[in-house]
Design an enzyme around this catalytic site. Structure first.
Site, PDB file in Angstrom:
ATOM      1  N   GLY A 131       0.781  -1.237   0.000  1.00 20.34           N
ATOM      2  CA  GLY A 131       0.000   0.000   0.000  1.00 20.34           C
ATOM      3  C   GLY A 131       0.809   1.280   0.000  1.00 20.34           C
ATOM      4  CG  LEU A 132       3.604   2.213   2.638  1.00 19.49           C
ATOM      5  CD1 LEU A 132       4.806   2.249   3.561  1.00 19.49           C
ATOM      6  CD2 LEU A 132       2.612   3.305   3.021  1.00 19.49           C
ATOM      7  CG  ASP A 156       4.621  -1.433   1.309  1.00 18.32           C
ATOM      8  OD1 ASP A 156       5.695  -2.043   1.230  1.00 18.32           O
ATOM      9  OD2 ASP A 156       4.068  -0.898   0.340  1.00 18.32           O
ATOM     10  NE  ARG A 158       8.107   1.056  -0.383  1.00 23.95           N
ATOM     11  CZ  ARG A 158       7.819   2.205  -0.989  1.00 23.95           C
ATOM     12  NH1 ARG A 158       8.568   3.268  -0.787  1.00 23.95           N
ATOM     13  NH2 ARG A 158       6.772   2.301  -1.787  1.00 23.95           N
ATOM     14  CE1 TYR A 263       3.717  -5.240 -12.881  1.00 23.11           C
ATOM     15  CE2 TYR A 263       3.635  -4.328 -15.098  1.00 23.11           C
ATOM     16  CZ  TYR A 263       3.176  -4.352 -13.800  1.00 23.11           C
ATOM     17  OH  TYR A 263       2.176  -3.487 -13.412  1.00 23.11           O
TER      18      TYR A 263
HETATM   19  N1  LIG Z   1       1.281   2.361 -11.287  1.00 20.10           N
HETATM   20  C1  LIG Z   1       0.900   1.930 -12.475  1.00 20.10           C
HETATM   21  O1  LIG Z   1       1.033   2.615 -13.505  1.00 20.10           O
HETATM   22  C2  LIG Z   1       0.268   0.593 -12.599  1.00 20.10           C
HETATM   23  C3  LIG Z   1       0.174  -0.268 -11.532  1.00 20.10           C
HETATM   24  N2  LIG Z   1      -0.391  -1.513 -11.690  1.00 20.10           N
HETATM   25  C4  LIG Z   1      -0.458  -2.439 -10.578  1.00 20.10           C
HETATM   26  O2  LIG Z   1      -1.009  -1.815  -9.437  1.00 20.10           O
HETATM   27  C5  LIG Z   1      -0.371  -2.297  -8.270  1.00 20.10           C
HETATM   28  C6  LIG Z   1       0.155  -1.121  -7.458  1.00 20.10           C
HETATM   29  O3  LIG Z   1       1.048  -0.422  -8.281  1.00 20.10           O
HETATM   30  P1  LIG Z   1       2.007   0.722  -7.718  1.00 20.10           P
HETATM   31  O4  LIG Z   1       1.454   1.290  -6.475  1.00 20.10           O
HETATM   32  O5  LIG Z   1       2.286   1.601  -8.868  1.00 20.10           O
HETATM   33  O6  LIG Z   1       3.315  -0.126  -7.417  1.00 20.10           O
HETATM   34  P2  LIG Z   1       4.619   0.354  -6.602  1.00 20.10           P
HETATM   35  O7  LIG Z   1       5.780  -0.327  -7.199  1.00 20.10           O
HETATM   36  O8  LIG Z   1       4.646   1.819  -6.499  1.00 20.10           O
HETATM   37  O9  LIG Z   1       4.331  -0.250  -5.150  1.00 20.10           O
HETATM   38  C7  LIG Z   1       4.397  -1.624  -4.880  1.00 20.10           C
HETATM   39  C8  LIG Z   1       4.557  -1.809  -3.395  1.00 20.10           C
HETATM   40  O10 LIG Z   1       4.723  -3.207  -3.145  1.00 20.10           O
HETATM   41  C9  LIG Z   1       5.556  -3.292  -2.017  1.00 20.10           C
HETATM   42  N3  LIG Z   1       6.168  -4.619  -1.887  1.00 20.10           N
HETATM   43  C10 LIG Z   1       7.248  -5.124  -2.516  1.00 20.10           C
HETATM   44  N4  LIG Z   1       7.547  -6.347  -2.045  1.00 20.10           N
HETATM   45  C11 LIG Z   1       6.623  -6.630  -1.094  1.00 20.10           C
HETATM   46  C12 LIG Z   1       6.416  -7.739  -0.230  1.00 20.10           C
HETATM   47  N5  LIG Z   1       7.218  -8.802  -0.233  1.00 20.10           N
HETATM   48  N6  LIG Z   1       5.368  -7.683   0.624  1.00 20.10           N
HETATM   49  C13 LIG Z   1       4.552  -6.607   0.653  1.00 20.10           C
HETATM   50  N7  LIG Z   1       4.713  -5.535  -0.126  1.00 20.10           N
HETATM   51  C14 LIG Z   1       5.748  -5.541  -0.996  1.00 20.10           C
HETATM   52  C15 LIG Z   1       6.601  -2.216  -2.209  1.00 20.10           C
HETATM   53  O11 LIG Z   1       7.220  -1.873  -0.981  1.00 20.10           O
HETATM   54  C16 LIG Z   1       5.779  -1.102  -2.808  1.00 20.10           C
HETATM   55  O12 LIG Z   1       5.384  -0.162  -1.834  1.00 20.10           O
HETATM   56  C17 LIG Z   1       0.721  -3.248  -8.730  1.00 20.10           C
HETATM   57  O13 LIG Z   1       0.263  -4.566  -8.609  1.00 20.10           O
HETATM   58  C18 LIG Z   1       0.924  -2.887 -10.175  1.00 20.10           C
HETATM   59  O14 LIG Z   1       1.334  -3.993 -10.933  1.00 20.10           O
HETATM   60  C19 LIG Z   1      -0.875  -1.935 -12.895  1.00 20.10           C
HETATM   61  C20 LIG Z   1      -0.782  -1.127 -13.987  1.00 20.10           C
HETATM   62  C21 LIG Z   1      -0.273   0.222 -13.922  1.00 20.10           C
HETATM   63  C1  LIG Z   2       1.760  -0.002 -16.911  1.00 18.72           C
HETATM   64  C2  LIG Z   2       2.331  -0.623 -15.713  1.00 18.72           C
HETATM   65  O1  LIG Z   2       1.953  -1.699 -15.363  1.00 18.72           O
HETATM   66  C3  LIG Z   2       3.403   0.070 -14.967  1.00 18.72           C
HETATM   67  N1  LIG Z   2       3.191   1.466 -14.844  1.00 18.72           N
HETATM   68  C4  LIG Z   2       4.724  -0.155 -15.663  1.00 18.72           C
HETATM   69  O2  LIG Z   2       5.066   0.685 -16.504  1.00 18.72           O
HETATM   70  O3  LIG Z   2       5.365  -1.173 -15.388  1.00 18.72           O
END
Ligand SMILES: NC(=O)C1=CN([C@@H]2O[C@H](COP(=O)(O)OP(=O)(O)OC[C@H]3O[C@@H](n4cnc5c(N)ncnc54)[C@H](O)[C@@H]3O)[C@@H](O)[C@H]2O)C=CC1
Ligand SMILES: CC(=O)[C@H](N)C(=O)O
Length: 441
Positions: A131-132, A156, A158, A263
């Site tokens: 969530g962070l 999270d 972190r 991924y």
């Molecule tokens: N941000 C984007 O543009 C997109 C995000 N997503 C999906 O949405 C979700 C959230 O994305 P974001 O917030 O952007 O990702 P992010 O990379 O910013 O955050 C992911 C979080 O997962 C945590 N994490 C890593 N290992 C972990 C573990 N062992 N246990 C618990 N937490 C752990 C990290 O500390 C981090 O805070 C992801 O599943 C991503 O694939 C999908 C498409 C686009």
């Molecule tokens: C589109 C996504 O899943 C993400 N922002 C990435 O670029 O890896």
């Protein structure tokens, strides 16, 4: 634990024996029936008299509490028997056996085996993993507004910033620690889980073993816990779940998916596993394929679409931006408010409305060149250079250019609010472009 096939992974389970059993049984063992009823809150398919633990005699209950026996053999036999020849003549979905391991630490000997149930008027109790990152804090804010601050737990591995820590419940949760995750779900009576933990596309390619662990093993843990505890589970997928052999313009919900990143592979795996658990075990799995998400108050976590966030920060701070993608690289994108709105909407949609369990969602699609033109309407002095990063360019070239989200719009009324001009205006008003322009002048 993760390397053990789920069917064989249970260590212990309560056993109730009744030698002179006069009542009809459903063709499996009483143990199995009890587990079905207790953990899945299902009625036995033939409505036999197998009892949930709460309805057992005190003597039986005591036996359940004391008894610990390896049940790999019993359970495999029961599962096999049930699958091959269910006594009641119908196929019964069973939960994966890892789901029914009972830790004495967590379940008192006289505890009811029924999960806590909520009436319709109750708010869900929510856990957000990972969530962070870029999206989780915003999601928590939205859900807390809707369901109450204390009903939404952010987690999270972190350390949270002060403002996040004091804005509502936060807990440490490593999704690779199955028992700890289960304990959190049980102790907090979680009913909805948003599984956000992941390594994104670019950082995933830089550390494949870690991406495989977090994105695949972590997902397995979450799926099993969600199935065990009857959770409604949201797992985000991505435009990255498609590859060079997918139709790219537009990309429909159902088509070839052969991504070339760990991924993308892990996200296709998540889509398929979630849908499998849905059809096989009745798990309420819901999944949206997000485009690249753009947000002002949170930084992206190492993806291919990050440039579309960084440009706003650099335009304001330095008036210069170096783009790692070629000017004509077209990708689907979305403002964070639309993304979070869609996430809540699909989670609240009645199950009957969902003709699928994994949907594309779309809002806009642009190239770096088009984004720069729009940004320059707000920061005309922005200086731009291109320095292509081969890894991220190759990833972007294999992803959809436009996303077809007709099914989401038809089934549960998805509609985006932000197009490109609206997005850019919102980003600058959030980041305070006036201060930059004032400094330049
Ligand atoms: N941000 C984007 O543009 C997109 C995000 N997503 C999906 O949405 C979700 C959230 O994305 P974001 O917030 O952007 O990702 P992010 O990379 O910013 O955050 C992911 C979080 O997962 C945590 N994490 C890593 N290992 C972990 C573990 N062992 N246990 C618990 N937490 C752990 C990290 O500390 C981090 O805070 C992801 O599943 C991503 O694939 C999908 C498409 C686009
Ligand atoms: C589109 C996504 O899943 C993400 N922002 C990435 O670029 O890896």
């Amino acid at each position: 634990m993760d390397h053990v096939p789920p069917m064989l992974a249970v260590l212990e389970v309560p056993v109730v024996k009744n030698q002179q059993d006069p009542v009809p049984r459903c063709g499996t063992t009483p143990t199995f029936c009890l587990v079905l009823i207790g953990f899945q809150k299902r009625r036995c398919p033939i409505n036999c008299s197998c009892q949930p633990a709460s309805a057992l005699s005190p003597a039986d209950r005591q036996r359940i509490g004391r008894r610990k026996m390896p049940i790999v053999r019993n359970m495999s036999r029961a599962v096999r028997q049930l699958l091959q020849n269910p006594g009641c003549g119908c196929a019964i979905p069973v939960i994966p056996a890892r789901c029914i391991g009972i830790s004495p630490r967590q379940v008192a000997s006289d505890a009811s085996f029924h999960s806590v149930s909520f009436s319709n008027s109750d708010h869900p109790r929510v856990l957000i993993t990972g969530g962070l990152g870029q999206l989780g804090v915003g999601l928590a804010k939205l859900l807390r507004k809707r369901f109450g601050k204390n009903n939404v737990i952010l987690s999270d591995i972190r350390k949270p910033a002060d403002n996040v820590f004091y804005s509502g419940p936060f807990i440490y949760a490593d999704i690779l620690d199955y028992k700890n995750l289960r304990e959190i779900v049980v102790n907090n009576r979680i009913t909805w889980l948003f599984h956000y933990s992941a390594l994104l596309s670019a950082v995933g390619e830089a550390n494949v073993p870690l991406a495989r662990a977090v994105n695949i093993t972590g997902l397995h843990n979450v799926l099993d816990i969600a199935a065990e505890h009857n959770l409604r589970l949201f797992v985000p997928s991505t435009i990255g779940a498609f590859g060079p052999t997918s139709p790219r313009n537009p990309t429909p919900d159902l088509c070839i998916q052969r991504p070339r990143t760990i991924y993308g592979v892990s996200k296709v795996h998540a889509e398929l596993m979630g849908e499998y658990y849905h059809y096989r075990y009745g798990l309420d799995f819901r999944c949206l394929r997000y485009p690249g998400i753009i947000s002002a108050d949170s930084q992206p976590g190492g993806g291919t679409t990050d440039y579309a966030v960084q440009i706003f920060h650099d335009a304001i701070k330095t008036g210069k931006f170096q783009c790692y993608l070629k000017p004509d690289t077209r990708l689907p994108m979305m403002y964070i408010d639309d993304c979070l709105k869609a996430t809540l909407e699909v989670m609240e949609a009645p199950a009957e409305a969902l003709s699928m369990r994994t949907y594309n969602i779309s809002a806009m699609s642009f190239t770096p060149e088009e984004l720069v033109q729009e940004v320059q309407k707000h920061v005309p002095e922005l200086q731009l250079t291109y320095k292509v990063d081969e890894t991220r360019q190759a990833i972007a070239d294999s992803w959809p250019m436009n996303f077809d989200d007709r099914n989401a719009r038809r089934d549960w009324g998805w509609k985006h609010d932000y197009d490109l001009p609206e997005l850019v205006t919102t980003m600058f008003s959030f980041l305070g472009s006036d201060s930059r322009i004032a400094r330049v002048n």
